[in-house]
Write a protein that holds these residues in place. Structure first.
Motif, PDB file in Angstrom:
ATOM      1  N   ARG A 275      43.817  34.587  23.455  1.00  0.00           N
ATOM      2  CA  ARG A 275      42.970  35.371  22.526  1.00  0.00           C
ATOM      3  C   ARG A 275      41.614  35.332  22.927  1.00  0.00           C
ATOM      4  O   ARG A 275      41.388  36.490  23.229  1.00  0.00           O
ATOM      5  CB  ARG A 275      43.236  33.966  21.515  1.00  0.00           C
ATOM      6  CG  ARG A 275      44.570  34.463  20.000  1.00  0.00           C
ATOM      7  CD  ARG A 275      43.725  33.704  19.578  1.00  0.00           C
ATOM      8  NE  ARG A 275      43.435  32.618  19.190  1.00  0.00           N
ATOM      9  CZ  ARG A 275      44.309  31.456  19.419  1.00  0.00           C
ATOM     10  NH1 ARG A 275      45.595  31.276  19.403  1.00  0.00           N
ATOM     11  NH2 ARG A 275      43.626  30.347  19.582  1.00  0.00           N
ATOM     12  N   ASN A 276      41.102  34.280  23.407  1.00  0.00           N
ATOM     13  CA  ASN A 276      39.287  34.386  23.975  1.00  0.00           C
ATOM     14  C   ASN A 276      38.976  35.822  25.080  1.00  0.00           C
ATOM     15  O   ASN A 276      38.591  36.861  24.587  1.00  0.00           O
ATOM     16  CB  ASN A 276      39.128  33.747  24.528  1.00  0.00           C
ATOM     17  CG  ASN A 276      38.804  32.765  22.991  1.00  0.00           C
ATOM     18  OD1 ASN A 276      38.606  32.791  22.164  1.00  0.00           O
ATOM     19  ND2 ASN A 276      38.168  31.332  23.411  1.00  0.00           N
TER      20      ASN A 276
ATOM     21  N   THR B 107      38.232  41.511  26.992  1.00  0.00           N
ATOM     22  CA  THR B 107      38.936  43.188  27.521  1.00  0.00           C
ATOM     23  C   THR B 107      39.396  44.066  25.931  1.00  0.00           C
ATOM     24  O   THR B 107      38.531  45.007  26.765  1.00  0.00           O
ATOM     25  CB  THR B 107      40.344  42.014  27.753  1.00  0.00           C
ATOM     26  OG1 THR B 107      40.739  41.393  28.852  1.00  0.00           O
ATOM     27  CG2 THR B 107      41.622  43.427  28.475  1.00  0.00           C
ATOM     28  N   PHE B 108      39.414  43.686  25.682  1.00  0.00           N
ATOM     29  CA  PHE B 108      39.420  44.769  24.369  1.00  0.00           C
ATOM     30  C   PHE B 108      38.128  45.268  23.772  1.00  0.00           C
ATOM     31  O   PHE B 108      37.351  46.666  23.781  1.00  0.00           O
ATOM     32  CB  PHE B 108      39.785  44.754  22.815  1.00  0.00           C
ATOM     33  CG  PHE B 108      39.607  45.656  21.886  1.00  0.00           C
ATOM     34  CD1 PHE B 108      41.121  46.746  21.970  1.00  0.00           C
ATOM     35  CD2 PHE B 108      38.983  45.882  20.588  1.00  0.00           C
ATOM     36  CE1 PHE B 108      40.275  47.486  20.647  1.00  0.00           C
ATOM     37  CE2 PHE B 108      38.854  46.501  19.325  1.00  0.00           C
ATOM     38  CZ  PHE B 108      39.210  47.509  20.082  1.00  0.00           C
TER      39      PHE B 108
ATOM     40  N   GLN C   7      32.640  46.554  35.414  1.00  0.00           N
ATOM     41  CA  GLN C   7      33.241  45.264  36.251  1.00  0.00           C
ATOM     42  C   GLN C   7      33.931  45.090  34.575  1.00  0.00           C
ATOM     43  O   GLN C   7      34.671  43.752  35.215  1.00  0.00           O
ATOM     44  CB  GLN C   7      32.699  45.804  36.959  1.00  0.00           C
ATOM     45  CG  GLN C   7      31.679  46.220  37.807  1.00  0.00           C
ATOM     46  CD  GLN C   7      30.211  45.431  38.144  1.00  0.00           C
ATOM     47  OE1 GLN C   7      30.031  44.168  38.437  1.00  0.00           O
ATOM     48  NE2 GLN C   7      30.281  46.473  39.533  1.00  0.00           N
ATOM     49  N   LYS C   8      32.987  43.789  34.110  1.00  0.00           N
ATOM     50  CA  LYS C   8      33.381  42.920  33.212  1.00  0.00           C
ATOM     51  C   LYS C   8      35.092  43.219  32.144  1.00  0.00           C
ATOM     52  O   LYS C   8      35.719  42.337  32.467  1.00  0.00           O
ATOM     53  CB  LYS C   8      32.467  42.310  32.074  1.00  0.00           C
ATOM     54  CG  LYS C   8      31.375  41.982  32.442  1.00  0.00           C
ATOM     55  CD  LYS C   8      30.587  42.122  31.356  1.00  0.00           C
ATOM     56  CE  LYS C   8      29.240  41.490  32.057  1.00  0.00           C
ATOM     57  NZ  LYS C   8      27.826  40.403  31.023  1.00  0.00           N
ATOM     58  N   TRP C   9      34.934  44.432  32.217  1.00  0.00           N
ATOM     59  CA  TRP C   9      36.039  44.937  31.639  1.00  0.00           C
ATOM     60  C   TRP C   9      37.473  44.892  31.862  1.00  0.00           C
ATOM     61  O   TRP C   9      38.617  44.334  32.662  1.00  0.00           O
ATOM     62  CB  TRP C   9      36.258  46.572  30.750  1.00  0.00           C
ATOM     63  CG  TRP C   9      37.649  47.043  30.669  1.00  0.00           C
ATOM     64  CD1 TRP C   9      38.785  46.313  29.754  1.00  0.00           C
ATOM     65  CD2 TRP C   9      38.041  47.809  30.886  1.00  0.00           C
ATOM     66  NE1 TRP C   9      39.799  46.920  29.531  1.00  0.00           N
ATOM     67  CE2 TRP C   9      39.224  47.699  30.363  1.00  0.00           C
ATOM     68  CE3 TRP C   9      37.681  49.368  31.377  1.00  0.00           C
ATOM     69  CZ2 TRP C   9      40.151  49.346  30.633  1.00  0.00           C
ATOM     70  CZ3 TRP C   9      38.659  49.984  32.559  1.00  0.00           C
ATOM     71  CH2 TRP C   9      39.752  50.025  31.435  1.00  0.00           C
TER      72      TRP C   9
ATOM     73  N   ARG D 142      43.272  37.787  31.161  1.00  0.00           N
ATOM     74  CA  ARG D 142      43.782  37.280  31.148  1.00  0.00           C
ATOM     75  C   ARG D 142      45.651  38.305  31.543  1.00  0.00           C
ATOM     76  O   ARG D 142      46.058  36.528  31.400  1.00  0.00           O
ATOM     77  CB  ARG D 142      43.259  38.791  29.879  1.00  0.00           C
ATOM     78  CG  ARG D 142      44.817  38.955  28.963  1.00  0.00           C
ATOM     79  CD  ARG D 142      44.720  39.985  28.229  1.00  0.00           C
ATOM     80  NE  ARG D 142      44.883  41.119  29.510  1.00  0.00           N
ATOM     81  CZ  ARG D 142      44.916  42.407  29.031  1.00  0.00           C
ATOM     82  NH1 ARG D 142      44.568  43.387  27.577  1.00  0.00           N
ATOM     83  NH2 ARG D 142      45.008  43.373  29.908  1.00  0.00           N
ATOM     84  N   ASP D 143      45.489  38.419  32.268  1.00  0.00           N
ATOM     85  CA  ASP D 143      46.425  38.640  33.031  1.00  0.00           C
ATOM     86  C   ASP D 143      47.663  36.913  33.656  1.00  0.00           C
ATOM     87  O   ASP D 143      48.167  36.570  33.822  1.00  0.00           O
ATOM     88  CB  ASP D 143      47.268  40.125  33.926  1.00  0.00           C
ATOM     89  CG  ASP D 143      46.672  41.569  32.857  1.00  0.00           C
ATOM     90  OD1 ASP D 143      46.763  41.218  31.606  1.00  0.00           O
ATOM     91  OD2 ASP D 143      46.720  42.214  34.001  1.00  0.00           O
TER      92      ASP D 143
END
Length: 194
Positions: free
Chosen positions: A83-84, A89-90, A149-151, A158-159
């Motif tokens: 979730r975090n 990511t968003f 880069q962080k995205w 996440r994946d």
């Protein structure tokens, strides 16, 4: 003495009660009534034991000599981390695209300031000094914060965590899952927290 009362006594003896004092949940929330209140049908009598026990379990205060935290399973911790990572990511995705779009539009206006004088957008010429400052600040922010880069890093983590959760649901041994999850967290912090 019940197990929850023993955990509460242990928390009080170890000083955990005072640390968690701010986490007290007021009466009226789900699960906050005592067994006596439930038996008597009273809805207004809070159960400090039941409420504190819930908070202690959530905070992970366990029995002496145990590294297992009651109430927190590996899968629930992995779901919380997922979730975090989704939120991160968003957030970084939005930050990246808004910053890039703003930089492209404002730098184009600043670059074309001499050609905007006679057209329908001639009022933008008055804003060129402020837009130049916005471009400089936006570029510095983009260089320092590195949202792209962080995205990308948050998406990869996440994946990978989603794949690990699927493997856990399909019967991956808990120790192997714990090891992979710890390695995924270390890798995420090393690559994406800067």
């Amino acid at each position: 003495m019940t197990a929850s009362e023993q955990r509460l006594e242990l928390a009080v003896a170890s000083g955990g009660f005072e640390r968690l004092n701010t986490a007290f949940r007021p009466p009226g929330r789900r699960g906050s009534r005592s067994a006596t209140a439930r038996e008597n049908g009273s809805r207004n009598e809070p159960s400090h034991t039941a409420t504190w026990e819930r908070v202690l379990v959530f905070r992970g205060i366990g029995e002496p000599g145990s590294d297992q935290q009651p109430g927190i399973s590996l899968e629930s911790e992995m779901r919380r981390a997922r979730r975090n990572l989704r939120v991160g990511t968003f957030s970084y995705g939005i930050t990246y695209f808004v910053t890039r779009f703003t930089l492209i539009v404002t730098s184009a206006i600043v670059a074309a300031d001499q050609n905007l004088g006679g057209g329908a957008v001639s009022r933008l010429v008055d804003w060129v000094p402020a837009l130049s400052l916005l471009v400089a600040i936006g570029t510095a922010f983009d260089t320092w914060y590195k949202p792209q880069q962080k995205w990308k890093g948050f998406m990869e983590s996440r994946d990978a965590l989603a794949d690990l959760l699927i493997q856990v649901n399909q019967g991956l041994p808990e120790e192997e899952a714990r090891t992979r999850f710890a390695e995924l967290r270390r890798q995420h912090r090393r690559n994406n927290v800067f």
